[in-house]
Enzyme design. Structure first.
Site, short mmCIF file in Angstrom:
data_model
loop_
_atom_site.label_atom_id
_atom_site.label_comp_id
_atom_site.label_asym_id
_atom_site.label_seq_id
_atom_site.Cartn_x
_atom_site.Cartn_y
_atom_site.Cartn_z
N GLY A 182 2.93 4.39 -0.74
CA GLY A 182 3.08 5.04 -2.04
C GLY A 182 3.28 6.53 -1.89
N PHE B 215 -3.73 13.88 -14.86
CA PHE B 215 -3.00 15.05 -15.36
C PHE B 215 -1.81 15.39 -14.44
CE2 PHE B 215 -2.23 19.42 -16.56
CZ PHE B 215 -2.50 19.40 -17.92
N PRO C 138 -7.78 2.37 -5.98
CA PRO C 138 -8.74 3.30 -5.39
C PRO C 138 -9.09 4.42 -6.37
CG PRO C 138 -6.82 2.97 -3.96
CD PRO C 138 -6.49 2.38 -5.29
N GLY C 139 -10.32 4.91 -6.24
CA GLY C 139 -10.68 6.17 -6.89
C GLY C 139 -10.18 7.30 -5.99
N TYR D 58 3.82 8.94 -11.61
CA TYR D 58 2.94 8.16 -10.73
C TYR D 58 2.14 7.11 -11.51
CZ TYR D 58 -0.89 7.25 -7.41
OH TYR D 58 -1.81 6.65 -6.58
N ILE E 282 -10.04 8.86 -2.60
CA ILE E 282 -10.29 8.42 -1.23
C ILE E 282 -9.78 9.50 -0.27
CG2 ILE E 282 -9.90 6.59 0.46
CD1 ILE E 282 -11.42 5.63 -2.07
N GLN F 279 0.79 13.58 -13.75
CA GLN F 279 1.26 12.46 -12.94
C GLN F 279 1.88 11.36 -13.82
OE1 GLN F 279 -2.06 11.60 -10.01
NE2 GLN F 279 -0.36 12.09 -8.65
N ASN G 4 0.81 -1.23 0.00
CA ASN G 4 0.00 0.00 0.00
C ASN G 4 0.84 1.28 0.00
OD1 ASN G 4 -2.49 1.75 0.92
ND2 ASN G 4 -0.91 2.05 2.49
P1 NAP Z 1 -1.18 8.58 2.67
O1 NAP Z 1 -2.25 8.98 3.59
O2 NAP Z 1 -0.16 9.56 2.23
O3 NAP Z 1 -0.46 7.29 3.25
C1 NAP Z 1 0.66 6.71 2.63
C2 NAP Z 1 1.57 6.17 3.69
O4 NAP Z 1 2.67 5.52 3.04
C3 NAP Z 1 2.16 7.28 4.58
O5 NAP Z 1 2.11 6.89 5.94
C4 NAP Z 1 3.59 7.37 4.08
O6 NAP Z 1 4.51 7.79 5.07
C5 NAP Z 1 3.85 5.92 3.70
N1 NAP Z 1 5.00 5.79 2.83
C6 NAP Z 1 5.39 6.57 1.80
N2 NAP Z 1 6.52 6.14 1.26
C7 NAP Z 1 6.89 5.05 1.98
C8 NAP Z 1 7.99 4.16 1.93
N3 NAP Z 1 8.99 4.32 1.06
N4 NAP Z 1 8.04 3.16 2.83
C9 NAP Z 1 7.07 3.00 3.75
N5 NAP Z 1 6.02 3.80 3.86
C10 NAP Z 1 5.92 4.82 2.98
O7 NAP Z 1 -1.80 8.04 1.29
P2 NAP Z 1 -3.10 7.13 0.98
O8 NAP Z 1 -4.03 7.99 0.25
O9 NAP Z 1 -3.54 6.37 2.16
O10 NAP Z 1 -2.45 6.15 -0.11
C11 NAP Z 1 -2.24 4.76 0.08
C12 NAP Z 1 -2.06 4.12 -1.27
O11 NAP Z 1 -3.24 4.28 -2.06
C13 NAP Z 1 -0.90 4.71 -2.10
O12 NAP Z 1 -0.21 3.68 -2.76
C14 NAP Z 1 -1.63 5.58 -3.10
O13 NAP Z 1 -0.91 5.77 -4.28
C15 NAP Z 1 -2.90 4.80 -3.32
N6 NAP Z 1 -4.00 5.61 -3.85
C16 NAP Z 1 -4.61 6.56 -3.08
C17 NAP Z 1 -5.65 7.31 -3.62
C18 NAP Z 1 -6.39 8.35 -2.82
O14 NAP Z 1 -7.29 9.00 -3.37
N7 NAP Z 1 -6.08 8.56 -1.56
C19 NAP Z 1 -6.06 7.08 -4.93
C20 NAP Z 1 -5.41 6.12 -5.69
C21 NAP Z 1 -4.39 5.37 -5.14
P3 NAP Z 1 4.86 9.35 5.20
O15 NAP Z 1 3.55 10.04 5.48
O16 NAP Z 1 5.84 9.39 6.33
O17 NAP Z 1 5.43 9.73 3.86
#
Ligand code: NAP
Length: 248
Positions: free
Chosen positions: A91, A149, A184-185, A154, A187, A151, A89
Site C-alpha cells: 500500500g 485528516f 491496523p491502527g 487513501y 503501527i 487522506q 498488504n
Molecule cells: P511500508 O513499511 O511502507 O511497507 C509497504 C511496502 O509495500 C513497501 O515495501 C512498499 O515498497 C510496498 N509497495 C508499495 N507499493 C507497492 C506496489 N505497487 N507493489 C508492491 N509493493 C508495493 O508500510 P506498512 O506500514 O508496513 O504498511 C503495510 C500496509 O498496512 C499498507 O497497506 C498500509 O496502508 C497499511 N496500514 C499501515 C498502518 C501503519 O500505521 N503503519 C496503518 C494502517 C494501515 P516501497 O517501499 O518500494 O514503496
C-alpha cells in the site's frame, strides 16, 4: 497453528507489516512468496526466513500491474506450488489536502490500494475455489473507521477494500475460501515514520499510550490464515491499541 503444505503470497513483504506477516506465516510452516515493488527488500525478507529454516522466495512485483502479478504468480507456483493464502498488504499512504489531490495521484492510490488487491485476488481465487480451501486477508486501515485528516484518497481506497472484502466473503462463502480484513491502527513502520505526525506525541493520545508493532498485525493475520479461522468470513480484526472500538 500449522500451515504446513500451504503456500502464501504476501504483497509489500519487503518492509514493515508485510515483512512481519511473511516471517510469521513462515514460522507457522507456510512456504512464503514475498512480493514487493523493491526486489532487494523482498529478497532480504525471504533470506530472513530461509536463514531461520523456513521456506521462502522473494520476487519483485508491482502489485498494481496485472502482467507483473501474473508473472510473479506463475513464478511462485513453479517454485513453491499453488497459492492458497493471499495477504493483500502492499500500500501507499500519502497525505494531501483534499483540494490538492490531482487526478493522477487519486488514480495511483486507488490503483495500488484497491485495484491491486482486486487483480491479485482474480489471479489466485480460481485455484482456491477449485481446491475448496483458501484464505484472503486484506490489510485495510483504522482510518476507514475514524477518517484521517488529509487522506481522502487513501481512506477512499481502503474503504473500497473493506467493501470488496465483505462482497467477496458473501459470494464465496460456500466455497471454502474465507475473506477477512485487518485494519491496523498506528503501527511502527517506515510508512508511519514517513507520515507528517509526531509519533511519540501521538502515541500518548492512544488508550494504550503506545503505537503497535508489525508483529501485532502478523499475529491477527496468522489466525485468519489458520484452519481454526475456517468459520470466520467477512470479518474484521481491529488491532489498534483501543484507538477505535466500533464494530466495522
Ligand atoms: P511500508 O513499511 O511502507 O511497507 C509497504 C511496502 O509495500 C513497501 O515495501 C512498499 O515498497 C510496498 N509497495 C508499495 N507499493 C507497492 C506496489 N505497487 N507493489 C508492491 N509493493 C508495493 O508500510 P506498512 O506500514 O508496513 O504498511 C503495510 C500496509 O498496512 C499498507 O497497506 C498500509 O496502508 C497499511 N496500514 C499501515 C498502518 C501503519 O500505521 N503503519 C496503518 C494502517 C494501515 P516501497 O517501499 O518500494 O514503496
Amino acid at each position: 497453528m500449522s500451515l504446513e503444505g500451504k503456500v502464501a503470497v504476501v504483497t509489500g513483504g519487503g518492509s514493515g507489516i508485510g515483512r512481519a506477516i511473511a516471517v510469521r506465516l513462515a514460522k507457522d510452516d507456510a512456504a512464503v512468496a514475498v512480493w514487493d515493488l523493491n526486489g532487494d527488500t523482498a529478497a532480504e525478507t525471504a533470506k530472513m526466513i530461509t536463514d531461520a529454516g523456513g521456506k521462502a522466495i522473494g520476487l519483485e512485483a508491482d502489485c498494481a500491474d496485472k502482467a507483473a502479478i501474473k508473472a510473479a504468480a506463475d513464478q511462485t507456483r513453479k517454485e513453491l506450488g499453488e497459492i492458497s493464502i493471499l495477504v493483500n498488504n502492499a500500500g501507499m499512504a500519502p497525505f494531501t489536502p483534499y483540494m490538492e489531490i490531482t487526478e493522477e495521484l487519486w488514480d495511483k492510490v486507488i490503483a495500488v490500494n484497491l485495484k491491486g488487491p482486486h487483480l491479485c485476488i482474480r489471479e489466485m481465487l480460481p485455484a482456491m475455489v477449485e481446491a475448496g480451501w483458501g484464505r484472503i486477508i486484506n490489510i485495510t486501515s483504522s482510518s476507514t473507521q475514524s477518517g484521517s485528516f488529509g487522506q481522502g484518497h487513501y481512506v477512499s481506497s481502503k474503504g473500497g477494500l473493506l467493501g470488496l472484502t465483505k462482497a467477496l466473503a458473501l459470494e464465496f462463502a460456500p466455497t471454502g475460501v474465507t475473506v477477512n480484513m485487518v485494519p491496523p491502527g498506528f503501527i511502527d513502520t517506515p510508512m508511519l515514520r514517513a507520515a507528517p505526525v509526531d509519533v511519540e506525541a501521538f502515541a500518548q493520545t492512544l488508550p494504550m499510550k503506545r503505537v503497535g508493532q508489525p508483529e501485532d498485525i502478523a499475529a491477527a493475520v496468522a489466525f485468519l490464515a489458520s484452519e481454526e479461522a475456517g468459520y470466520m468470513t467477512g470479518q474484521t480484526i481491529s488491532m489498534n491499541g483501543g484507538r477505535y472500538m466500533g464494530s466495522a
